[in-house]
Design a protein around this motif. Structure first.
Motif, PDB file in Angstrom:
ATOM      1  N   ASP A  84       0.824  -1.217   0.000  1.00 56.92           N
ATOM      2  CA  ASP A  84       0.000   0.000   0.000  1.00 56.92           C
ATOM      3  C   ASP A  84       0.857   1.265   0.000  1.00 56.92           C
ATOM      4  O   ASP A  84       0.428   2.302  -0.503  1.00 56.92           O
ATOM      5  N   SER A 406      -5.422   7.558   1.257  1.00 59.53           N
ATOM      6  CA  SER A 406      -6.797   7.687   0.763  1.00 59.53           C
ATOM      7  C   SER A 406      -6.832   7.827  -0.746  1.00 59.53           C
ATOM      8  O   SER A 406      -7.702   7.256  -1.421  1.00 59.53           O
ATOM      9  N   ASP A 407      -5.873   8.570  -1.292  1.00 55.66           N
ATOM     10  CA  ASP A 407      -5.801   8.736  -2.746  1.00 55.66           C
ATOM     11  C   ASP A 407      -5.571   7.402  -3.442  1.00 55.66           C
ATOM     12  O   ASP A 407      -5.960   7.233  -4.601  1.00 55.66           O
ATOM     13  N   ARG A 408      -4.945   6.465  -2.749  1.00 58.26           N
ATOM     14  CA  ARG A 408      -4.695   5.140  -3.315  1.00 58.26           C
ATOM     15  C   ARG A 408      -5.825   4.160  -3.024  1.00 58.26           C
ATOM     16  O   ARG A 408      -5.744   2.980  -3.366  1.00 58.26           O
ATOM     17  N   GLY A 409      -6.858   4.628  -2.350  1.00 58.03           N
ATOM     18  CA  GLY A 409      -7.986   3.755  -2.040  1.00 58.03           C
ATOM     19  C   GLY A 409      -7.731   2.821  -0.880  1.00 58.03           C
ATOM     20  O   GLY A 409      -8.420   1.799  -0.744  1.00 58.03           O
ATOM     21  N   HIS A 411      -8.147   1.822   2.796  1.00 54.26           N
ATOM     22  CA  HIS A 411      -9.019   2.122   3.935  1.00 54.26           C
ATOM     23  C   HIS A 411      -8.245   1.782   5.206  1.00 54.26           C
ATOM     24  O   HIS A 411      -8.215   0.634   5.636  1.00 54.26           O
TER      25      HIS A 411
END
Length: 455
Positions: A84, A406-409, A411
C-alpha cells in the motif's frame, strides 16, 4: 520552534507499541508517532500468537491499548507497507522509521513427506485458533477433522500450547475468545492421542515450567513420559546444574514418568531423544518414522540407528519462527533478521539513516512479551540520540500520509475503528454467552471499523 520528530513504526504488536510508548514518553524531544499494521486489528502476537486460554498473558493487550490513547500516537492499521505504501515513500512523511513487524513464518523440518495431507505448521494452527484473518482455515480444519492421533514436533512453549489446545475439552475452552467455529470444531474433535517429539533431551527443552505443568492439569487427558528419556548423560547434567527452570521441568517430568495410568479420554506422550526422519503416507499422513538420538560429549546430536514408527494422521511442526524481508530494507537471510547495531539498521558496514529495528525482526524469535519492552526501549534510545542528525521528512504534516493512502484507495483503520471492532467482538461474545468472540474474517473486521467512520 522545532517541529515534532515524526516517526513511523511498522508493526502494531508488543514491540511496536512498546516503542511507541517510549517515544511518546520523551521529555526533551517532542515526538509524533504513527503505528502501521497490515492487519485491521492491532496487538500482533498478543492477539494472534498467545494461546486463547492464557487469559493472564493476553491481558497485556490492556497495557498496549493504553499506548494508543496517547495524544501523540496514531494507529494506521490495515495498511501493508511494501504494498500500500513503500519504505521509500514513508521516508517522505517521516524523519525515522522503526521496523517491528516480527517473524511470522515457520521453519520446516526438511524431511521426506513433509507436504503430505495432514501435515500443518504450528503457525497455521495458532493463526486458526486465534482468529487470524489470513489463517488457512479450510486446510487446518480438514486436517483436524480427519485426525484421531497427532504428532507435534518441537518442545518449546508453542508446541506445548498446541498440544494443550488439541487436548482440552469443550468446557475448558468456552471461556476463551476463540472464534465460534474454532470452538465448535475442537469440541467435536476425535483426537485421542497427542505425541510430542523433542530431538534432544528434557534438559535442553525450551518450554517453561508453568506451561509444561498445565498439560498435567487437563480435565480429560493423561500425560506419560518414558523414564528412559529422563536418564541424564553428563552433558544434560551440566545443562541442568544451577538452572532453576530446567530443574523444575525435570521434577515435573519425573512425576509423570511414575504416574499410574489414568482414565482420561486423551493421552499425551512426551518423547525426548526422538528425531523425525520421515513422514509416512500414501497421500495423507499415516505415521512418523522416528530415530532415537543421543548427545555426544561435546553436546552435538547423533542418531543411534534405532528407529520406530509412530501412528499419526496429523503432524504439527513447531520448530521455530523466522523473519521475512521487506522490500527496500536490508536483510540477513541466514539469520532471518534486519541487520543492526544497537537498533540502527545497517546495510553492510553502513548505517541506513533514519531506519531502526526492534523485536523479533531485530534479534530473532526469542524471549517473552516482556522482553520486547526492554528491546524496544533500547532502540528508541538510539533513535533519540540520533534525533539532531536525522534526515527530515519532506512532507511532515500528519495529514499528508493519510491523504496519500486515501488517494490510493487504502481504507486505514484508526483507533476509533479499532474501538468499534472491539465493541463488535464483545457484543458477539455476549450474544453467545461468552465474554468475547474474536472476529476472524477480514471483511467483518473492516465492516465493524467502517461503522465508526459512519458515526
Amino acid at each position: 520552534m522545532t517541529p515534532p520528530l515524526r516517526v513511523a513504526i511498522i508493526g502494531a504488536g508488543p514491540s511496536g507499541l512498546y516503542a511507541a510508548q517510549a517515544l511518546a514518553g520523551q521529555d526533551d524531544v517532542e515526538v509524533s508517532v504513527d503505528v502501521f499494521d497490515r492487519l485491521p486489528a492491532p496487538f500482533g502476537l498478543a492477539r494472534y500468537g498467545v494461546a486463547p486460554d492464557h487469559l493472564s498473558l493476553r491481558s497485556v493487550r490492556t497495557t498496549l491499548e493504553a499506548v494508543l490513547d496517547r495524544p501523540t500516537v496514531r494507529l494506521l492499521a490495515n495498511v501493508e507497507v511494501g504494498t500500500d505504501i513503500s519504505v521509500e515513500e514513508l521516508h517522505r512523511f517521516y524523519d525515522a522509521i522503526v521496523f517491528t513487524y516480527g517473524a511470522a513464518t515457520d521453519h520446516r523440518l526438511e524431511i521426506p513427506g513433509e507436504d503430505l495431507t495432514g501435515t500443518i505448521s504450528a503457525t497455521e494452527l495458532v493463526n486458526w485458533y486465534c482468529g487470524h484473518p489470513d489463517a488457512a482455515g479450510e486446510h487446518v480444519e480438514a486436517a483436524i477433522t480427519a485426525a484421531t492421533s497427532a504428532v507435534v514436533v518441537g518442545v518449546g512453549n508453542v508446541a506445548v500450547d498446541v498440544t494443550r489446545v488439541l487436548s482440552k475439552t469443550a468446557p475448558e475452552l468456552e471461556h476463551t475468545d476463540m472464534p465460534q467455529h474454532v470452538l465448535d470444531l475442537l469440541a467435536g474433535s476425535s483426537i485421542t492421542s497427542v505425541t510430542v517429539l523433542g530431538r534432544r533431551g528434557p534438559a535442553q527443552a525450551a518450554f517453561t515450567t508453568k506451561e509444561l505443568k498445565e498439560l498435567g492439569e487437563l480435565a480429560d487427558a493423561d500425560v506419560h513420559v518414558d523414564p528412559r528419556d529422563l536418564a541424564l548423560d553428563p552433558v544434560s547434567e551440566a545443562d541442568i546444574e544451577g538452572e532453576r527452570r530446567r530443574e523444575r521441568n525435570m521434577r515435573v517430568l519425573q512425576g509423570w514418568s511414575t504416574r499410574a495410568k489414568g482414565e482420561g479420554r486423551r493421552t499425551i506422550r512426551l518423547r525426548f531423544f526422538s528425531q523425525p526422519v520421515e513422514i509416512i503416507g500414501p497421500g495423507r499422513v499415516t505415521g512418523v518414522r522416528v530415530e532415537r538420538t543421543r548427545l555426544d560429549a561435546d553436546g552435538s546430536l547423533s542418531g543411534t540407528g534405532e528407529h520406530i514408527t509412530i501412528d499419526a494422521d496429523l503432524v504439527v511442526r513447531s520448530v521455530g519462527y523466522q523473519g521475512m524481508p521487506l522490500a527496500g530494507v536490508p536483510f540477513d537471510t541466514a539469520r532471518g533478521v534486519i541487520p543492526h547495531d544497537e537498533g540502527r539498521v545497517h546495510d553492510g558496514d553502513d548505517v541506513v539513516p533514519g531506519e531502526y529495528v526492534a523485536g523479533w525482526i531485530k534479534r530473532g524469535p526469542t524471549g517473552i512479551i516482556g522482553t520486547n519492552k526492554k528491546d524496544a526501549t533500547a532502540t528508541v534510545r538510539s533513535l533519540i540520540a540520533d534525533a539532531a542528525q536525522l534526515p527530515r521528512a519532506a512532507r511532515p504534516d500528519p495529514d499528508a500520509v493519510t491523504s496519500h493512502l486515501s488517494d490510493r484507495g487504502v481504507h486505514y483503520v484508526n483507533v476509533d475503528g479499532w474501538r468499534a471492532i472491539d465493541a463488535a467482538e464483545i457484543a458477539l461474545g455476549e450474544s453467545m454467552g461468552r465474554a468475547r468472540t474474536t472476529l476472524h474474517d477480514r471483511e467483518a473486521l473492516l465492516e465493524s471499523a467502517r461503522w465508526a467512520d459512519d458515526q
